[in-house]
Design a protein around this motif. Structure first.
Motif, mmCIF file in Angstrom:
data_model
loop_
_atom_site.group_PDB
_atom_site.id
_atom_site.type_symbol
_atom_site.label_atom_id
_atom_site.label_comp_id
_atom_site.label_asym_id
_atom_site.label_seq_id
_atom_site.Cartn_x
_atom_site.Cartn_y
_atom_site.Cartn_z
ATOM 1 N N UNK A 34 0.686 -1.217 0.159
ATOM 2 C CA UNK A 34 0.078 0.130 0.014
ATOM 3 C C UNK A 34 0.913 1.439 -0.077
ATOM 4 N N UNK A 35 2.202 1.172 0.641
ATOM 5 C CA UNK A 35 2.820 2.256 0.813
ATOM 6 C C UNK A 35 4.171 2.466 0.068
ATOM 7 N N UNK A 36 4.630 1.275 -0.451
ATOM 8 C CA UNK A 36 6.000 1.213 -1.097
ATOM 9 C C UNK A 36 6.359 2.309 -2.369
ATOM 10 N N UNK A 37 5.163 2.563 -2.907
ATOM 11 C CA UNK A 37 5.473 3.380 -4.104
ATOM 12 C C UNK A 37 5.882 4.822 -3.550
ATOM 13 N N UNK A 38 5.317 5.127 -2.458
ATOM 14 C CA UNK A 38 5.497 6.516 -1.791
ATOM 15 C C UNK A 38 7.217 6.571 -1.415
ATOM 16 N N UNK A 39 7.598 5.262 -1.205
ATOM 17 C CA UNK A 39 9.163 5.171 -0.543
ATOM 18 C C UNK A 39 10.038 4.711 -1.711
ATOM 19 N N UNK A 81 4.510 16.240 1.885
ATOM 20 C CA UNK A 81 3.687 15.108 1.463
ATOM 21 C C UNK A 81 2.775 15.710 -0.012
ATOM 22 N N UNK A 82 3.623 17.176 -0.472
ATOM 23 C CA UNK A 82 2.914 17.575 -1.561
ATOM 24 C C UNK A 82 3.003 16.836 -2.949
ATOM 25 N N UNK A 83 1.842 16.738 -3.403
ATOM 26 C CA UNK A 83 1.885 16.021 -4.722
ATOM 27 C C UNK A 83 1.700 14.483 -4.617
#
Length: 132
Positions: A34-39, A81-83
Motif C-alpha cells: 500500500x505504501x511502497x510506491x511512496x518510498x 507530502x505535496x503531490x
C-alpha cells in the motif's frame, strides 16, 4: 479499556526508542504494497538517504511529542507530502501501521491509544497530509 494512560512519562519511557521506531516504521512502510510506491524514490537513493530519512523522522517524532524542541529541521508536513495525493484511507492505514510498530516495540495499547494516537488522528495534523 483499562487504565488511563499517563502521558507525562512518554519521553522518559519511550524517548530512547524513537530512532528504532522511526527506522521500523520506514522499513515496514517501504515493504508494504500500500505504501511502497511512496518510498521507491527514497529507497532508490541508497542506504545513506534512507538513514537520513529515518533520522529526520525520529527528530520529527521527538519534537511532535515534545521530547525535544527544534531537532526536526525538515520540510513542513504539507510540503513533505505535496503531490502525493494521500487518501484518508491511506492515512488511516499508515496510522495503523505506526500503531503496529509501537505494539511490536512493547508499547501497551493504553499508551498507543491514549498518548500516541491523539496527535496522529487530530484533523489539524492529518489535514496537512491528506489530499496534498
Amino acid at each position: 479499556t483499562g487504565a488511563m494512560a499517563d502521558c507525562s512519562m512518554i519521553c522518559s519511557t519511550y524517548g530512547a526508542a524513537v530512532p528504532k521506531v522511526a527506522s521500523d516504521i520506514t522499513d515496514k512502510a517501504a515493504a508494504d504494497p500500500e505504501f511502497k510506491d511512496f518510498f521507491t524514490s527514497l529507497v532508490a537513493k541508497g542506504q545513506p538517504a534512507v538513514d537520513a530519512f529515518k533520522a529526520s523522522l525520529a527528530n520529527f517524532i521527538s519534537d511532535a511529542y515534545k521530547c525535544s524542541t527544534g531537532k526536526y529541521t525538515g520540510p513542513s508536513m504539507a510540503a513533505a507530502h505535496a503531490g502525493m495525493n494521500i487518501t484518508q484511507k491511506q492515512y488511516d492505514d499508515f496510522v495503523a501501521l505506526i500503531a503496529g510498530v509501537l505494539k511490536t516495540n512493547g508499547v501497551p495499547d493504553k499508551d498507543i491509544n491514549g498518548c500516541f494516537a491523539p496527535a496522529l488522528v487530530d484533523p489539524a495534523f492529518s489535514s496537512t497530509i491528506v489530499g496534498k
